[in-house]
Design a protein around this motif. Structure first.
Motif, short mmCIF file in Angstrom:
data_model
loop_
_atom_site.label_atom_id
_atom_site.label_comp_id
_atom_site.label_asym_id
_atom_site.label_seq_id
_atom_site.Cartn_x
_atom_site.Cartn_y
_atom_site.Cartn_z
N ASN A 21 0.84 -1.41 0.07
CA ASN A 21 -0.38 -0.29 -0.24
C ASN A 21 0.92 1.47 -0.03
OD1 ASN A 21 -2.57 -1.24 0.01
ND2 ASN A 21 -2.69 -1.13 2.13
N ILE A 22 2.25 1.20 0.45
CA ILE A 22 2.52 2.81 0.57
C ILE A 22 3.97 2.77 -0.29
CG2 ILE A 22 2.61 1.75 3.06
CD1 ILE A 22 5.52 1.52 3.27
N SER A 23 3.74 4.01 -1.21
CA SER A 23 4.35 4.60 -1.78
C SER A 23 6.54 4.73 -1.22
CB SER A 23 3.68 5.50 -2.01
OG SER A 23 3.68 7.20 -1.51
N GLY A 24 6.64 4.97 -0.62
CA GLY A 24 7.73 5.50 0.76
C GLY A 24 7.63 5.05 2.23
N VAL A 25 8.48 4.97 2.14
CA VAL A 25 9.17 5.68 3.78
C VAL A 25 10.14 6.26 4.20
CG1 VAL A 25 10.56 4.09 4.13
CG2 VAL A 25 9.23 3.19 5.34
N VAL A 26 9.88 6.44 5.79
CA VAL A 26 10.93 7.64 6.97
C VAL A 26 12.10 6.54 6.70
CG1 VAL A 26 11.92 9.18 8.68
CG2 VAL A 26 8.94 8.86 7.63
N GLN A 27 13.00 6.71 6.39
CA GLN A 27 14.65 5.83 6.48
C GLN A 27 15.22 6.33 7.94
OE1 GLN A 27 17.70 6.83 3.55
NE2 GLN A 27 19.08 5.07 4.66
N SER A 28 15.45 7.14 8.55
CA SER A 28 15.79 7.72 9.90
C SER A 28 15.04 8.99 10.14
CB SER A 28 16.97 7.34 9.43
OG SER A 28 17.93 8.95 8.83
N VAL A 29 14.98 9.14 10.96
CA VAL A 29 14.86 9.98 11.79
C VAL A 29 15.46 10.62 12.83
CG1 VAL A 29 13.02 9.39 13.28
CG2 VAL A 29 12.94 12.20 12.69
N LYS A 30 15.82 12.55 13.45
CA LYS A 30 17.03 12.96 14.37
C LYS A 30 16.52 14.40 15.48
CE LYS A 30 21.17 14.32 14.60
NZ LYS A 30 22.78 15.23 14.22
N VAL A 31 16.36 13.18 16.24
CA VAL A 31 15.23 14.84 17.09
C VAL A 31 17.11 16.21 17.26
CG1 VAL A 31 13.79 15.21 19.71
CG2 VAL A 31 14.16 13.32 17.86
N LYS A 32 16.69 17.03 17.28
CA LYS A 32 17.19 18.21 17.07
C LYS A 32 17.09 18.85 18.40
CE LYS A 32 17.91 19.85 13.21
NZ LYS A 32 17.80 21.46 12.16
N ASP A 33 15.02 18.83 18.74
CA ASP A 33 15.38 19.66 20.09
C ASP A 33 13.61 18.94 20.03
OD1 ASP A 33 15.13 21.45 22.17
OD2 ASP A 33 14.59 23.24 20.95
N THR A 34 13.84 19.38 21.98
CA THR A 34 12.28 18.97 22.13
C THR A 34 11.69 19.53 23.46
OG1 THR A 34 12.44 16.55 22.21
CG2 THR A 34 11.64 16.93 23.89
#
Length: 265
Positions: free
Chosen positions: A93-106
């Protein structure tokens, strides 16, 4: 599982050169927000905020369709969530995906009026956007797998693909005890012929044995068929397998997943 299948694997990144054939979109300063009540742990709220940041990254990358599928995919990174994904049709069903995510600030803000904690995360993300959709002419019949096995039992099954392809087969018993059934040190990867029945195991001197010390225990068999001999070199567990599958263009792969329960004899 017999010693024949206790195979040492090299742990490395599962997003290999195959992912580079698809479009990689790098995004900066993607926000995600989540609100939790007074009884919700801050770590849980942060996890939800990161999940929402992933959804926002996909939207920013121009991937809007099937948003409900993505919400299911990113809602929680637990074994139960991965189990649910492998039981669904998410791979087609999907056409892409998040490969990586980096949290810079919270940023955390307490809202006294409703006793809620709002958390905002600022992230950088990489999104894989697939260049092609699934190939509907590429499929396979799998026969011989049962819903229940008594402990111990040997699993045998057959695979009949519609195209010449290669197989990567995994058995997920639990996070701490999972195996790559095929290929292994005794069974080398070989081309499966189109419309020909292939028996697994492919040799007679090994067994795919399952057992349990519990009254009953769920297992999952994941069969990935590939148009190219793409190796799996990660840790055998739900998350690395999922990451590896998503690194491969949908038109080059099909995924067959089967749940079974091992019952103590």
């Amino acid at each position: 599982m017999k010693n024949a299948l206790l195979i040492c694997l090299i742990i490395c990144s599962t997003f290999d050169a195959e992912a580079q054939k698809n479009k990689i979109i790098e995004l900066e300063n993607i926000k995600g927000q989540a609100i939790g009540g007074i009884n919700t742990a801050p770590a849980e709220i942060i996890e939800k905020a990161i999940s929402n940041a992933k959804l926002n990254a996909l939207s920013e990358a121009g991937i809007h369709e099937q948003i409900n599928t993505y919400q299911n995919l990113y809602k929680s990174e637990t074994s139960e969530a991965y189990e649910e994904i492998f039981m669904s049709d998410v791979f087609t069903n999907i056409s892409g995906v998040v490969q990586s995510v980096k949290v810079k600030d919270t940023l955390a803000q307490f809202e006294a009026k409703n006793f809620a904690l709002k958390i905002t995360v600022l992230t950088d993300a990489k999104v894989i956007k697939y260049d092609k959709k699934e190939d509907r002419t590429f499929d396979a019949w799998v026969e011989g797998l049962n819903s229940y096995y008594t402990s111990p039992s040997s699993i045998t099954f057959t695979v009949k693909p519609t195209m010449d392809c290669y197989a990567r087969i995994f058995l997920i018993a639990r996070e701490q005890e999972s195996y790559q059934l095929y290929p292994n040190q005794y069974e080398k990867s070989q081309l499966l012929q189109a419309y020909s029945m292939q028996n697994f195991p492919t040799v007679t001197y090994i067994d795919y044995e399952v057992s349990t010390k519990l009254k009953e225990e769920p297992h999952r068999i994941i069969i990935v068929l590939l148009k190219e001999p793409i190796p799996f070199t990660g840790k055998v567990a739900y998350k690395p397998i999922l990451d590896w599958i998503f690194s491969i263009s949908p038109e080059k792969r099909i995924v067959k997943s089967f749940g079974t329960t091992i019952v103590k004899n």
